[in-house]
Write an enzyme that holds these catalytic residues in place. Structure first.
Site, PDB file in Angstrom:
ATOM      1  N   LYS A  93     -49.928  83.833 -46.490  1.00 17.51           N
ATOM      2  CA  LYS A  93     -50.212  82.429 -46.903  1.00 17.51           C
ATOM      3  C   LYS A  93     -50.951  81.461 -45.927  1.00 17.51           C
ATOM      4  O   LYS A  93     -50.306  81.442 -44.818  1.00 17.51           O
ATOM      5  CB  LYS A  93     -48.950  81.830 -47.547  1.00 17.51           C
ATOM      6  CG  LYS A  93     -49.327  80.174 -48.314  1.00 17.51           C
ATOM      7  CD  LYS A  93     -49.392  80.578 -49.845  1.00 17.51           C
ATOM      8  CE  LYS A  93     -49.994  79.554 -50.363  1.00 17.51           C
ATOM      9  NZ  LYS A  93     -51.484  79.396 -50.449  1.00 17.51           N
ATOM     10  N   GLN A 114     -49.840  79.784 -38.293  1.00 14.61           N
ATOM     11  CA  GLN A 114     -49.244  79.638 -39.540  1.00 14.61           C
ATOM     12  C   GLN A 114     -47.939  80.452 -39.876  1.00 14.61           C
ATOM     13  O   GLN A 114     -47.189  80.135 -40.944  1.00 14.61           O
ATOM     14  CB  GLN A 114     -50.166  80.175 -40.701  1.00 14.61           C
ATOM     15  CG  GLN A 114     -50.339  79.799 -41.887  1.00 14.61           C
ATOM     16  CD  GLN A 114     -51.007  78.421 -42.368  1.00 14.61           C
ATOM     17  OE1 GLN A 114     -51.931  78.059 -41.969  1.00 14.61           O
ATOM     18  NE2 GLN A 114     -50.100  77.973 -43.244  1.00 14.61           N
ATOM     19  N   LYS A 129     -54.790  83.661 -42.635  1.00 11.47           N
ATOM     20  CA  LYS A 129     -55.648  82.588 -42.570  1.00 11.47           C
ATOM     21  C   LYS A 129     -57.142  83.351 -42.850  1.00 11.47           C
ATOM     22  O   LYS A 129     -57.141  84.459 -42.343  1.00 11.47           O
ATOM     23  CB  LYS A 129     -55.707  81.946 -41.262  1.00 11.47           C
ATOM     24  CG  LYS A 129     -56.254  80.271 -41.069  1.00 11.47           C
ATOM     25  CD  LYS A 129     -55.565  79.386 -41.682  1.00 11.47           C
ATOM     26  CE  LYS A 129     -56.169  77.977 -41.807  1.00 11.47           C
ATOM     27  NZ  LYS A 129     -55.286  76.953 -41.914  1.00 11.47           N
ATOM     28  N   ASP A 169     -58.783  74.646 -46.416  1.00  8.59           N
ATOM     29  CA  ASP A 169     -58.828  74.198 -44.965  1.00  8.59           C
ATOM     30  C   ASP A 169     -60.093  73.245 -44.774  1.00  8.59           C
ATOM     31  O   ASP A 169     -60.568  72.894 -45.807  1.00  8.59           O
ATOM     32  CB  ASP A 169     -58.543  75.249 -43.878  1.00  8.59           C
ATOM     33  CG  ASP A 169     -58.270  74.825 -42.494  1.00  8.59           C
ATOM     34  OD1 ASP A 169     -56.866  74.483 -42.394  1.00  8.59           O
ATOM     35  OD2 ASP A 169     -59.160  74.941 -41.640  1.00  8.59           O
ATOM     36  N   THR A 212     -50.653  67.249 -47.292  1.00  4.82           N
ATOM     37  CA  THR A 212     -50.517  67.561 -45.660  1.00  4.82           C
ATOM     38  C   THR A 212     -50.717  66.097 -44.929  1.00  4.82           C
ATOM     39  O   THR A 212     -49.676  65.807 -44.197  1.00  4.82           O
ATOM     40  CB  THR A 212     -51.796  68.254 -45.165  1.00  4.82           C
ATOM     41  OG1 THR A 212     -51.779  69.243 -45.987  1.00  4.82           O
ATOM     42  CG2 THR A 212     -51.733  68.433 -43.851  1.00  4.82           C
ATOM     43  N   SER A 380     -48.324  74.047 -51.412  1.00  5.27           N
ATOM     44  CA  SER A 380     -48.898  75.245 -51.836  1.00  5.27           C
ATOM     45  C   SER A 380     -47.720  76.077 -52.649  1.00  5.27           C
ATOM     46  O   SER A 380     -48.014  76.892 -53.455  1.00  5.27           O
ATOM     47  CB  SER A 380     -49.843  75.855 -50.817  1.00  5.27           C
ATOM     48  OG  SER A 380     -51.006  75.280 -50.863  1.00  5.27           O
TER      49      SER A 380
HETATM   50  P1  NDP Z   1     -61.739  68.580 -44.045  1.00  2.00           P
HETATM   51  O1  NDP Z   1     -62.841  69.458 -44.188  1.00  2.00           O
HETATM   52  O2  NDP Z   1     -61.221  67.780 -45.379  1.00  2.00           O
HETATM   53  O3  NDP Z   1     -62.003  67.261 -42.983  1.00  2.00           O
HETATM   54  C1  NDP Z   1     -62.119  67.564 -41.681  1.00  2.00           C
HETATM   55  C2  NDP Z   1     -62.331  66.385 -40.873  1.00  2.00           C
HETATM   56  O4  NDP Z   1     -62.207  66.490 -39.311  1.00  2.00           O
HETATM   57  C3  NDP Z   1     -64.043  65.750 -41.093  1.00  2.00           C
HETATM   58  O5  NDP Z   1     -63.870  64.185 -41.076  1.00  2.00           O
HETATM   59  C4  NDP Z   1     -64.786  66.277 -40.027  1.00  2.00           C
HETATM   60  O6  NDP Z   1     -65.938  65.511 -39.832  1.00  2.00           O
HETATM   61  C5  NDP Z   1     -63.619  66.324 -38.987  1.00  2.00           C
HETATM   62  N1  NDP Z   1     -64.007  67.442 -38.028  1.00  2.00           N
HETATM   63  C6  NDP Z   1     -64.144  68.663 -38.296  1.00  2.00           C
HETATM   64  N2  NDP Z   1     -64.538  69.595 -37.246  1.00  2.00           N
HETATM   65  C7  NDP Z   1     -64.734  68.645 -36.245  1.00  2.00           C
HETATM   66  C8  NDP Z   1     -65.188  68.721 -35.017  1.00  2.00           C
HETATM   67  N3  NDP Z   1     -65.424  69.871 -34.451  1.00  2.00           N
HETATM   68  N4  NDP Z   1     -65.405  67.590 -34.590  1.00  2.00           N
HETATM   69  C9  NDP Z   1     -64.836  66.361 -34.783  1.00  2.00           C
HETATM   70  N5  NDP Z   1     -64.528  66.251 -36.030  1.00  2.00           N
HETATM   71  C10 NDP Z   1     -64.252  67.444 -36.752  1.00  2.00           C
HETATM   72  O7  NDP Z   1     -60.581  69.210 -43.580  1.00  2.00           O
HETATM   73  P2  NDP Z   1     -59.063  69.002 -43.584  1.00  2.00           P
HETATM   74  O8  NDP Z   1     -58.733  67.444 -43.526  1.00  2.00           O
HETATM   75  O9  NDP Z   1     -58.284  69.829 -44.555  1.00  2.00           O
HETATM   76  O10 NDP Z   1     -58.416  69.358 -42.212  1.00  2.00           O
HETATM   77  C11 NDP Z   1     -58.360  68.631 -41.105  1.00  2.00           C
HETATM   78  C12 NDP Z   1     -57.522  69.499 -39.800  1.00  2.00           C
HETATM   79  O11 NDP Z   1     -55.847  69.765 -40.603  1.00  2.00           O
HETATM   80  C13 NDP Z   1     -57.707  70.979 -39.742  1.00  2.00           C
HETATM   81  O12 NDP Z   1     -57.342  71.054 -38.204  1.00  2.00           O
HETATM   82  C14 NDP Z   1     -56.971  71.775 -40.488  1.00  2.00           C
HETATM   83  O13 NDP Z   1     -56.635  73.102 -40.107  1.00  2.00           O
HETATM   84  C15 NDP Z   1     -55.801  71.096 -40.594  1.00  2.00           C
HETATM   85  N6  NDP Z   1     -55.026  71.390 -41.892  1.00  2.00           N
HETATM   86  C16 NDP Z   1     -55.279  70.972 -43.049  1.00  2.00           C
HETATM   87  C17 NDP Z   1     -54.340  71.173 -43.964  1.00  2.00           C
HETATM   88  C18 NDP Z   1     -54.690  71.143 -45.512  1.00  2.00           C
HETATM   89  O14 NDP Z   1     -54.109  71.056 -46.371  1.00  2.00           O
HETATM   90  N7  NDP Z   1     -56.070  70.704 -45.955  1.00  2.00           N
HETATM   91  C19 NDP Z   1     -53.020  71.745 -43.996  1.00  2.00           C
HETATM   92  C20 NDP Z   1     -52.526  71.969 -42.636  1.00  2.00           C
HETATM   93  C21 NDP Z   1     -53.538  71.532 -41.578  1.00  2.00           C
HETATM   94  P3  NDP Z   1     -67.273  66.018 -40.292  1.00  2.00           P
HETATM   95  O15 NDP Z   1     -67.273  65.763 -41.752  1.00  2.00           O
HETATM   96  O16 NDP Z   1     -68.099  65.560 -39.574  1.00  2.00           O
HETATM   97  O17 NDP Z   1     -67.196  67.731 -40.035  1.00  2.00           O
END
Ligand code: NDP
Length: 448
Positions: A93, A114, A129, A169, A212, A380
């Site tokens: 998962k 994970q 993943k 993600d 999250t 999830s």
């Molecule tokens: P989204 O795609 O919804 O949002 C990602 C955010 O982070 C955006 O604002 C993006 O900006 C920014 N971002 C991404 N890459 C970069 C970078 N290289 N430098 C600076 N900013 C960056 O993703 P999520 O919110 O789902 O995920 C965010 C984090 O949380 C990740 O690490 C993910 O693995 C983790 N996570 C997510 C979960 C979930 O349920 N969604 C669960 C557990 C962990 P921009 O639009 O400019 O790219």
């Protein structure tokens, strides 16, 4: 060197020699091993079973070509991955990430983390993943759909309700899960339990989009309370403006904190009146705009280019919710100089090793990702339960489960840290609690 440290060093060397270029994966393994000495000192049977070399090698790695047609009619090719890391306690998962930086090292680091995160939730889910180096930015809806359909055409051969259940993600939200599920259904028939994060009308769970971010706020609240602190009246810095950040902003505000920043990969906004959740949600989820638009719309806000973690700005709590290694040692020092008393991670591995060392040296409370952001995968798993029972729980019911799970994760981490004489070290506590559960399941199942 003790037998335990000898063993940890030996296994790390083996992994490093096997995959010397997988920097993110090596970083995740290294950080994890650094907290494992007390466990291996007390449990030589894990050394005899060579549990770490088995645990750090994925059960299966799938890599595939993803051909798709862009709107101009050109054939484009991306690379798809699914790492099925460990199934000792349940089906693989973990989410799918769509971002140009995705490679095998990143998918393996995320899959490795994970395993332990999923174990901490107390639910029967293994670790996996996946993702692709496809960049969703600037693509039309039709291009996203064609990519998702091609990606799923191959991935569908390897996933299933009882084997592997992907979710979202970075770059994968409700729209992408919908396209992926639609294609899976065409190829294999309606099997709602094969993906999570689905829309409500076709098997999704209430509170999954929020899970999250809300979970991060609940975990952080527990950590603060255990140290006679709370969100009330505290200034909070958040990075990112995606799924995790948006709902962290909402819940932290409800719990009495004032969120003063959020960001994207171009820059960040500061709003001394407190970031307005509805405005960020509208810009990012509905309009798919940039965070700069917030400052154009909200008079009290200013926009700045660059990383939010370089800003000199007073705040008490930092919640990184963007991506891996967004905080290095220098940024951690800025954040500490800004007055941070607590850091809790919404993103996966947002703090590099130097940053973690800086928090620890400064006595900053530190809630690691695998514990603090486990709320998404926990809900999830609750979505999978609802699909199996053919039931839909109310928002309150799911939210209450989520809160209890986050409180239990914090309590387990505290108990494990106490048991292994590293009290107050929530990173070691989370690693040890997650590891012992998975390791014991692997030991019970023989040489697997
Ligand atoms: P989204 O795609 O919804 O949002 C990602 C955010 O982070 C955006 O604002 C993006 O900006 C920014 N971002 C991404 N890459 C970069 C970078 N290289 N430098 C600076 N900013 C960056 O993703 P999520 O919110 O789902 O995920 C965010 C984090 O949380 C990740 O690490 C993910 O693995 C983790 N996570 C997510 C979960 C979930 O349920 N969604 C669960 C557990 C962990 P921009 O639009 O400019 O790219």
């Amino acid at each position: 060197m003790s037998k335990a440290t000898d063993y940890l060093q030996h296994v790390y060397t083996v992994i490093e020699q096997r995959d010397p270029h997988q920097a993110e994966f090596l970083e995740a393994v290294h950080d994890f091993f650094q907290t494992m000495t007390p466990v291996f000192e007390q449990h030589p049977e894990y050394i005899d079973a060579n549990i770490l070399e088995r645990l750090t090698e994925p059960e299966r790695v799938i890599q595939f070509r993803v051909p798709w047609l862009d709107d101009a009619g050109h054939a484009r090719v991306n690379r798809g991955f699914r790492v099925q890391f460990n199934s000792a306690i349940g089906p693989y998962k973990g989410g799918l990430r769509l971002h140009p930086s995705v490679n095998l090292s990143i998918v393996k680091f995320l899959g490795f983390e994970q395993i332990f995160k999923n174990a901490l939730t107390g639910l029967p889910i293994g670790g996996g993943k996946g993702g692709s180096d496809f960049d969703p930015k600037g693509k039309s809806d039709n291009e996203i759909m064609r990519f998702c359909q091609s990606f799923m055409t191959e991935l569908s051969k390897y996933i299933g309700l009882d084997t592997d259940v992907p979710a979202g993600d970075i770059g994968v939200g409700g729209r992408e899960i919908g396209y992926l599920y639609g294609q899976y259904k065409r190829l294999r028939g309606a099997d709602r339990g094969v993906l999570t994060g689905k829309g409500l009308s076709y098997g999704g769970s209430l509170a999954r989009p929020e899970a999250t971010g809300y979970g991060l706020a609940y975990y952080t609240d527990e950590m603060l309370k255990a140290n006679d602190l709370s969100f009330k009246g505290q200034r909070v810095a958040i990075s990112g403006a995606g799924n995790v950040a948006i709902y962290a902003i909402q819940k932290v505000t409800e719990l009495g904190g004032k969120v003063i920043t959020c960001s994207d990969s171009n820059g960040y906004v500061i709003d001394e009146n407190g970031i307005d959740f509805e405005t960020v949600k509208q810009i990012k989820e509905v309009e798919r705009g940039r965070i700069k638009d917030y400052a154009d719309r909200v008079a009290s806000a200013t926009y700045h280019e660059g990383s939010v973690w370089t800003a000199q700005l007073a705040y008490d709590i930092a919640l990184p919710c963007a991506t891996q290694n967004e905080i290095d040692g220098a940024k951690a020092k800025t954040l500490i100089a800004n007055g941070t008393k607590a850091v809790a991670e919404g993103a996966n591995m947002p703090s590099n090793p130097e940053a973690i060392a800086a928090y620890q040296a400064a006595g900053v409370l530190y809630g690691p990702a695998k514990a603090a952001n486990a709320g998404g995968v926990a809900v999830s798993a609750l979505e999978m339960s609802q699909n199996s029972m053919r039931l839909s729980w109310s928002f309150e019911e799911v939210d209450n489960h989520l809160k209890t799970i986050m409180q239990t994760i914090f309590a387990q981490s505290v108990a494990a840290a106490d048991e292994y004489q590293v009290s107050g070290d929530y990173l070691s506590g989370a690693n040890i609690a997650g590891f012992t559960k998975v390791a014991d399941a692997m030991m019970a199942q023989g040489l697997v």
